[in-house]
Design a protein around this motif. Structure first.
Motif, short mmCIF file in Angstrom:
data_model
loop_
_atom_site.label_atom_id
_atom_site.label_comp_id
_atom_site.label_asym_id
_atom_site.label_seq_id
_atom_site.Cartn_x
_atom_site.Cartn_y
_atom_site.Cartn_z
N ARG A 1 -64.60 -54.53 42.63
CA ARG A 1 -66.37 -53.65 42.30
C ARG A 1 -66.31 -53.29 41.32
NH1 ARG A 1 -64.18 -50.01 46.47
NH2 ARG A 1 -62.93 -49.00 44.47
N ASN A 2 -65.44 -52.68 40.15
CA ASN A 2 -65.74 -51.64 38.94
C ASN A 2 -66.68 -53.12 38.54
OD1 ASN A 2 -64.71 -49.43 39.61
ND2 ASN A 2 -62.57 -49.54 39.11
N GLU A 3 -65.67 -53.98 37.99
CA GLU A 3 -66.57 -55.49 37.39
C GLU A 3 -67.25 -55.79 37.53
OE1 GLU A 3 -62.57 -58.45 37.37
OE2 GLU A 3 -62.50 -57.29 35.37
N MET A 4 -67.74 -55.52 38.72
CA MET A 4 -69.22 -56.03 39.16
C MET A 4 -70.23 -55.74 38.38
SD MET A 4 -68.68 -57.56 43.22
CE MET A 4 -70.43 -57.09 43.04
N LEU A 5 -69.84 -53.85 38.72
CA LEU A 5 -70.84 -52.81 38.31
C LEU A 5 -70.97 -52.53 37.15
CD1 LEU A 5 -69.25 -49.70 40.98
CD2 LEU A 5 -71.35 -50.91 40.65
N LEU A 6 -69.70 -52.77 35.84
CA LEU A 6 -69.46 -53.05 35.22
C LEU A 6 -70.59 -54.37 34.38
CD1 LEU A 6 -66.22 -52.40 33.65
CD2 LEU A 6 -68.38 -50.82 33.09
N GLU A 7 -70.63 -55.22 35.08
CA GLU A 7 -71.57 -56.16 34.72
C GLU A 7 -72.56 -56.30 34.75
OE1 GLU A 7 -71.72 -60.99 36.14
OE2 GLU A 7 -69.73 -60.24 37.20
N ALA A 8 -73.61 -55.56 36.39
CA ALA A 8 -74.30 -54.65 36.65
C ALA A 8 -75.02 -54.35 35.29
CB ALA A 8 -74.73 -54.32 37.48
N ASP B 1 -66.82 -53.02 29.08
CA ASP B 1 -65.29 -52.11 29.67
C ASP B 1 -66.12 -50.98 29.08
OD1 ASP B 1 -63.85 -50.77 30.89
OD2 ASP B 1 -62.39 -53.17 30.16
N ALA B 2 -66.32 -49.98 29.87
CA ALA B 2 -66.67 -48.32 30.15
C ALA B 2 -65.67 -47.70 28.93
CB ALA B 2 -66.69 -47.55 31.33
N ALA B 3 -64.52 -48.23 28.86
CA ALA B 3 -63.49 -46.97 27.65
C ALA B 3 -62.67 -48.13 27.75
CB ALA B 3 -63.43 -45.87 28.29
N CYS C 1 -57.94 -38.22 35.52
CA CYS C 1 -57.89 -37.40 34.80
C CYS C 1 -58.88 -38.51 32.91
CB CYS C 1 -56.47 -37.33 34.08
SG CYS C 1 -55.67 -36.27 35.45
N THR C 2 -59.12 -38.98 32.90
CA THR C 2 -59.36 -40.07 31.69
C THR C 2 -60.55 -40.72 31.73
OG1 THR C 2 -58.42 -42.60 32.92
CG2 THR C 2 -57.31 -40.80 30.57
N GLU C 3 -61.41 -41.19 33.47
CA GLU C 3 -62.24 -41.23 33.70
C GLU C 3 -62.33 -43.06 33.18
OE1 GLU C 3 -65.68 -38.96 32.15
OE2 GLU C 3 -65.05 -38.00 33.14
N VAL C 4 -61.76 -43.30 32.74
CA VAL C 4 -61.72 -44.88 32.42
C VAL C 4 -61.55 -46.00 33.78
CG1 VAL C 4 -59.98 -46.56 32.03
CG2 VAL C 4 -59.31 -44.72 31.13
N GLU C 5 -62.01 -47.19 34.07
CA GLU C 5 -62.55 -47.89 35.39
C GLU C 5 -61.11 -48.97 34.91
OE1 GLU C 5 -65.02 -47.27 37.36
OE2 GLU C 5 -65.50 -46.14 36.15
N LEU C 6 -60.61 -48.94 36.39
CA LEU C 6 -60.05 -49.91 36.69
C LEU C 6 -59.77 -51.25 37.06
CD1 LEU C 6 -56.79 -49.77 37.34
CD2 LEU C 6 -57.30 -50.43 40.15
N THR C 7 -59.70 -51.96 36.22
CA THR C 7 -59.94 -53.40 35.80
C THR C 7 -58.96 -54.28 35.18
OG1 THR C 7 -60.08 -53.62 33.22
CG2 THR C 7 -62.51 -52.25 34.41
N SER C 8 -59.36 -55.49 35.00
CA SER C 8 -58.34 -56.74 34.89
C SER C 8 -57.86 -56.90 33.92
CB SER C 8 -58.93 -58.30 35.43
OG SER C 8 -59.74 -58.52 34.66
N LEU C 9 -58.16 -56.15 32.85
CA LEU C 9 -57.88 -55.95 31.64
C LEU C 9 -56.41 -54.67 31.67
CD1 LEU C 9 -61.32 -56.38 29.64
CD2 LEU C 9 -59.26 -58.13 30.18
N ASN C 10 -56.42 -54.00 32.56
CA ASN C 10 -55.88 -52.64 31.87
C ASN C 10 -54.75 -52.66 33.39
OD1 ASN C 10 -57.35 -50.86 33.97
ND2 ASN C 10 -58.02 -50.35 32.39
N VAL C 11 -55.33 -52.97 34.97
CA VAL C 11 -54.11 -53.00 36.12
C VAL C 11 -53.11 -53.30 36.41
CG1 VAL C 11 -54.94 -54.99 37.42
CG2 VAL C 11 -54.47 -53.27 38.30
#
Length: 219
Positions: free
Chosen positions: A48-55, A60-62, A107-117
């Protein structure tokens, strides 16, 4: 400290048993169901997050110390299974780790993606085992299990702890709510999957377009 008081007189006792957090009277061994539910929840969040970021045309947001240059080849599900197999931590740790990850993201407002999960998983599960279980391995061992260096895991651990302000305590009530949420997420995913399976069966009967089927998949 041991696992949370799952043996307490709680209305969620059946859910704990269903998730594999309590041993049944028959003592049937196997992979706790909670592992697949946590994996599924994380996978859907990442998608879901990666689709939103791609759109938004954003890579990556942060960027944080948890981000890698590329996504690991190992899926989230297999990574979770690997950690459970070699860490020996209690199944409850995976629920607590999910709570920790949510606290970190808030706390960090980081988006969960395949790069950090993956890095967030090994760090949060290690911390959960240290806080929850009576026996646990050291950082060097968890680093090998997680596929990172000991130095990197030490850095991830400190960054994670400071990000959540060392808030590792999880109340029984909060734990129970997350277990209920996992069950609800599983039920919702099953309701979505069944119409999709029906569509695939219907499509195999006919090559013609079916507008009803298409709208269900797109939902």
């Amino acid at each position: 400290m041991g696992t949370l008081a799952l043996e307490s007189d709680d209305v969620r006792s059946d859910i704990y048993l269903s998730l594999g957090l309590k041993e049944s009277s028959k003592g049937v061994a196997g992979t706790p169901r909670v592992l697949s539910l946590v994996s599924s929840l994380l996978e859907r969040s990442v998608q879901r997050n990666e689709m939103l970021l791609e759109a938004k045309h954003v890579k990556d947001a942060a960027l944080t110390v948890f981000h890698g240059l590329r996504a690991p080849a190992l899926s989230i599900s297999k990574y979770v299974d690997r950690i459970f197999k070699y860490s020996g931590c209690s199944p409850s740790c995976f629920v607590v780790a999910q709570i920790y990850v949510d606290r970190f993201l808030q706390c960090t407002e980081v988006e969960l993606t395949s790069l950090n999960v993956h890095r967030l998983l090994i760090t949060s599960i290690m911390l959960a085992a240290k806080f929850m279980d009576d026996a646990f391995f050291n950082n060097a061992y968890y680093a090998k299990v997680g596929g990172v260096s000991t130095c990197e895991l030490n850095r991830l651990e400190m960054n994670f702890l400071f990000s959540i302000d060392f808030r590792l305590q999880v109340s029984v009530e909060a734990f129970g709510k997350y277990c209920v949420q996992l069950e609800m997420e599983a039920a919702e995913a099953l309701q979505i999957e069944r119409p999709m399976q029906a569509c695939r069966i219907k499509e195999s009967w006919s090559n013609k377009d079916d507008s009803t089927c298409a709208s269900t998949i797109a939902r």
